[in-house]
Design a protein around this motif. Structure first.
Motif, short mmCIF file in Angstrom:
data_model
loop_
_atom_site.label_atom_id
_atom_site.label_comp_id
_atom_site.label_asym_id
_atom_site.label_seq_id
_atom_site.Cartn_x
_atom_site.Cartn_y
_atom_site.Cartn_z
N ASN A 22 0.56 -1.27 -0.05
CA ASN A 22 0.01 -0.07 -0.53
C ASN A 22 0.63 1.43 -0.26
OD1 ASN A 22 1.09 -0.19 2.66
ND2 ASN A 22 -0.73 0.13 3.11
N ARG B 150 2.02 3.62 2.27
CA ARG B 150 2.81 3.74 3.08
C ARG B 150 3.61 2.68 4.25
NH1 ARG B 150 3.51 5.24 9.02
NH2 ARG B 150 0.78 5.26 9.44
N SER C 18 3.01 -0.25 7.38
CA SER C 18 1.75 0.86 7.94
C SER C 18 0.76 -0.66 8.17
CB SER C 18 1.22 2.06 6.99
OG SER C 18 -0.01 1.18 6.06
N ALA C 19 0.30 -1.36 7.20
CA ALA C 19 -0.34 -2.51 7.39
C ALA C 19 0.39 -4.01 6.80
CB ALA C 19 -1.70 -2.22 6.15
N GLN D 73 -5.91 0.55 10.08
CA GLN D 73 -4.53 0.15 10.02
C GLN D 73 -4.22 0.03 8.25
OE1 GLN D 73 -2.72 -3.47 10.40
NE2 GLN D 73 -1.92 -3.07 12.23
N PHE E 139 -6.28 3.04 3.05
CA PHE E 139 -6.49 4.13 2.49
C PHE E 139 -7.57 4.51 2.03
CE2 PHE E 139 -2.08 3.52 3.47
CZ PHE E 139 -1.27 5.06 3.29
N TRP F 116 -4.35 -0.73 -3.73
CA TRP F 116 -4.08 0.19 -4.07
C TRP F 116 -4.15 1.11 -5.21
CZ3 TRP F 116 -2.14 4.73 -1.59
CH2 TRP F 116 -1.30 5.69 -1.56
#
Lengths: 592, 198
Positions: free
Chosen positions: A456, A458, A461-462, B64, B67, B141
């Motif tokens: 993703n 960043r 972050s996951a 978490q 996005f 994403w």
């Protein structure tokens, strides 16, 4: 004396100030604490905790809210909320999370459920009730057949008014499709029909048939309870003879009036994911099924029936069904034609509601009902590959290599258990995005599994497993594989997600999923995905999930020792399928 | 003198009460709206125009690394072509202030905007090869990256759909999950999704 007086007056402003302060504060707090909106089902308050929320002018209900007295169920499915009503009514809605609860837009839910939701901002009140969908007057000679349609049983009170001639139909516990409607008639002594929502609280709809003289009516028998059907007429003049003539006309049997009519058609999906075409009629109907080829279609001939319905819209993602048309085939036969995407099998049954016919379609591809792993055709799709690179992990490993390795391990497990696996690529080859589902469709596989790894915006972050599906019929497979992976890898559960845009899951005709087995831009997961034992465990979890999905015990799987040996094989050595063998497998499939 | 004091206190009480009242008045159910941060030092002159671009924004803790797309505004010269200016702003990514609020750039590193063409309601956006080659992400994403471009351009008056090309040639996909062959329409769901958990 003067001193004392000064003290009293000096205190005075403070007292005033205090008083004003208290007053302002008090009114402030009165206005400030907005009462939670009340929710009504019909005329009754329905408890709603947590309270509904308002956002962008839309009211959202919590997934926990119960539609007291209505056959409606609501449940969360991954990140969406599914609402189900009677018959095939179903809606899948985007949800939003607020303080740990899922909320869904009530207007959209009600639209899908043939309900109506009214938000009264002033009264801070949300009213939900069955929606009167349509008022359909139809003139036959001097008589009118009036149908009032809804998705739920309606109860009506009828009353005749002498002066002027009026028939008043009052329907309680329902909402009208709009606030008021006027239908001009000007035929057979009937002037017009007026429909209004008298009030939302109490919940009352009034439909008035205005006539030149006092109308007479009969309630028509053998109709669905979700429809109020009346036959009515107005005498030609105000003599007893005219009323006798009218009575005779109203009671005449075997006329067009008592004839059967197709009153509604819906397209839905069964729990097994098979498309359904539901035909509603106003009486016991006889129908014949005809199968017509090129282009493939199914025709349903309903005898002695007329059409009084619109062709339904086919909900997006309905498998097999391209569109549904209807028309009066002959004077006495109403025909419903279902245009198919491909050859399909069909079964016609009587529905639960009287006068309902249900046509269930099943893909000819899934004709062979496979239970257990033996002979199960599984297409394993290692994501990306060749020049279509996927993501790159923090350690520099390429996603396409990890995907291929897990896919091969899964292939081996499936093969050892007697299943018939195939892959979309066997090496680091470039295979187009659309070519993958096309392969699965042309080979007629039973299930399609796309293996991917995630990333993703960043790093770190996951982490965890995400499972994607598109069509309703893939949800059970998605859920089964997802929870196996989460459990057996001990990875965080990042939910089963319905995404309509993913090509491989959208274009495949059989149940299909796309698995994102961990984040390669998370340091720890990237490290784990780099180890052969983790990849073997992932493959094993998917394999166990497939076995669970097809109802097989997993004892037929390779023995633990063999698996342990596999687990230590390194990435490059894990090439278990020779190129020649791979080609042979594909040819064999194509030859079938 | 006494009267002045009296009035002053009264006024104070009123103002204080009003502040408290207005604070309490905010309904508790309404999540705070994301404040669209403005470009820094953007001059407010009639010689500029305002455009809206969609950047990735990480949802607050608890979700978490989830996005969504979130709109931010930019001031650009009034003479700039809005399509090109929007894409260049998108390529520039968030300001440091926005970054600290969870905003992230969506276009892969090194992606350059090579050109934009407009034909009726369809805009064709041409990017350098980095759009595809440097893409790093999973299915969701890719959706963010793809629709940051589509939603930014369809924000402009009269633009219905967006076609993507890389060095002038049509592409099957940016990252191997979603199709980018056909002109794409706006995806509002991916923005709405953002309100979840906020």
């Amino acid at each position: 004396m003067s001193k004392g007086g000064a003290v009293t007056t000096a205190r005075c402003p403070f007292r005033y100030a205090l008083l004003v302060w208290c007053l302002v504060l008090h009114t402030g707090s009165l206005l400030a604490a907005p009462k939670a909106p009340e929710v009504y089902i019909g005329s009754k308050v329905a408890p709603c905790a947590p309270s509904p929320i308002l956002q962008d002018g839309e009211v959202y209900l919590p997934v926990t809210f119960r539609y007291a007295g209505l056959p409606v169920t609501v449940f969360a499915e991954g990140e969406t909320v599914v609402v189900r009503g009677p018959g095939q009514l179903e809606g899948c809605l985007p949800a939003l999370q607020h303080q740990g609860t899922l909320y869904y837009p009530v207007n959209r839910a009600c639209a899908a459920l043939r309900l109506s939701a009214r938000w009264d901002e002033k009264a801070n009140r949300l009213s939900i009730a069955p929606r009167v969908d349509a008022i359909r007057p139809e003139m036959f000679d001097r008589l009118m057949t009036l149908r009032i349609l809804a998705g739920y049983p309606l109860t009506a009170r009828l009353e005749l008014e002498r002066n002027p001639g009026q028939l008043i139909i009052e329907i309680a516990e329902a909402h009208l499709f709009n606030d008021s409607t006027l239908i001009p008639v000007n035929q057979g002594g009937i002037t017009r029909i007026r429909a209004t929502q008298v009030s939302y609280q109490p919940c009352l709809v009034r439909i008035t048939v205005e006539a030149e003289a006092m109308p007479q009516y009969r309630a028509l028998s053998a109709r669905a309870t979700t429809e109020i059907c009346l036959r009515l007429g107005v005498p030609e003049n105000n003599t007893p003879e005219a009323y006798t003539v009218l009575d005779r006309l109203l009671d005449a049997p075997g006329s067009e009036l008592t004839g059967l009519a197709v009153t509604g058609i819906d397209v839905g999906t069964s729990e097994e994911g098979n498309p359904l075409v539901v035909v509603r009629t106003n009486g016991p109907a006889q129908a014949k099924v005809l199968r017509l080829g090129s282009p493939p279609r199914v025709a349903l001939d309903i005898e002695n029936a007329t059409i009084q319905a619109q062709a339904p819209a086919v909900p997006p993602h309905t498998p097999l069904v391209q569109r549904v048309r209807l028309g009066q085939f002959t004077e006495k036969v109403a025909r419903v034609v279902v245009d198919l995407v491909e050859e399909a099998e069909c079964v016609l049954t009587q529905g639960h509601e009287p006068g309902t016919l249900v046509l269930t379609l099943r893909s000819a591809l899934s004709r062979v009902q496979v239970t257990g792993l033996k002979g199960l055709k599984v297409m394993v799709d290692p994501g990306h590959g060749g020049s279509l690179s996927g993501t790159t992990g923090l350690s520099g490993r390429r996603e396409q290599d990890i995907n291929l390795d897990i896919a091969k391990r899964l292939y081996r497990l499936l093969e050892a258990a007697g299943a018939k696996p195939t892959m979309t690529r066997y090496g680091d080859d470039t295979v187009g995005l659309r070519a993958r589902p096309a392969m699965a469709n042309s080979q007629g596989v039973h299930i399609f599994i796309s293996i991917h790894c995630n990333a993703n915006g960043r790093p770190n972050s996951a982490r965890g497993i995400e499972t994607y599906y598109c069509h309703q019929h893939s949800y059970r497979l998605a859920r089964t594989l997802h929870y196996r992976l989460v459990k057996e890898l001990g990875a965080p559960d990042r939910q089963v997600r319905r995404r309509p845009g993913l090509v491989v899951t959208r274009e495949t005709k059989m149940p299909s999923v796309l698995l994102e087995i961990g984040y390669m831009n998370h340091r720890e997961e990237d490290r784990l995905l780099g180890t052969p034992e983790y990849r073997q465990r992932a493959a094993r979890a998917i394999f166990n999930g497939i076995a669970e999905y097809v109802g097989a015990s997993t004892t037929a799987a390779p023995v633990a020792a063999e698996e342990a040996a596999l687990a230590v094989e390194e990435l490059e050595d894990a090439v278990v399928i020779e190129e020649g063998e791979a080609a042979a497998t594909v040819e064999e499939q194509e030859g079938q | 003198m006494r009267r002045v004091a009296c009035l002053a206190i009264l006024l104070l009480a009123l103002v204080g009460g009003l502040i408290l009242w207005s604070r309490a008045q905010r309904p508790p159910s309404e999540p705070p709206a994301p404040t669209p941060p403005r470009a820094q030092n953007a001059p407010e002159s009639p010689a500029s125009q305002r455009i809206t671009i969609y950047l990735a924004r990480e949802l607050p803790r608890g979700t978490q690394g989830e996005f969504v797309l979130s709109p931010v505004e930019r001031e650009v010269a009034a003479t700039a072509a809005p399509t090109m200016a929007s894409l260049e702003a998108l390529a520039a990514g968030p300001t440091p202030a926005e970054e600290s609020e969870g905003f992230r750039a969506t276009l892969p590193e090194g992606t350059r905007v090579l050109g934009v063409e407009r034909e009726g309601g369809v805009v064709t956006a041409n990017f350098s090869r980095e759009l595809r080659d440097n893409f790093n992400g999973g299915a969701d994403w890719e959706e963010i990256v793809l629709y940051s471009i589509v939603n930014t351009l369809t924000e402009l008056e009269g633009v219905d759909s967006v076609r993507l090309t890389v060095e002038g040639a049509p592409i099957e996909s940016i990252g191997g999950h979603l199709s980018a062959e056909e002109p794409l329409r706006r995806n509002s769901e991916i923005v709405v999704r953002g309100k979840r958990g906020e």
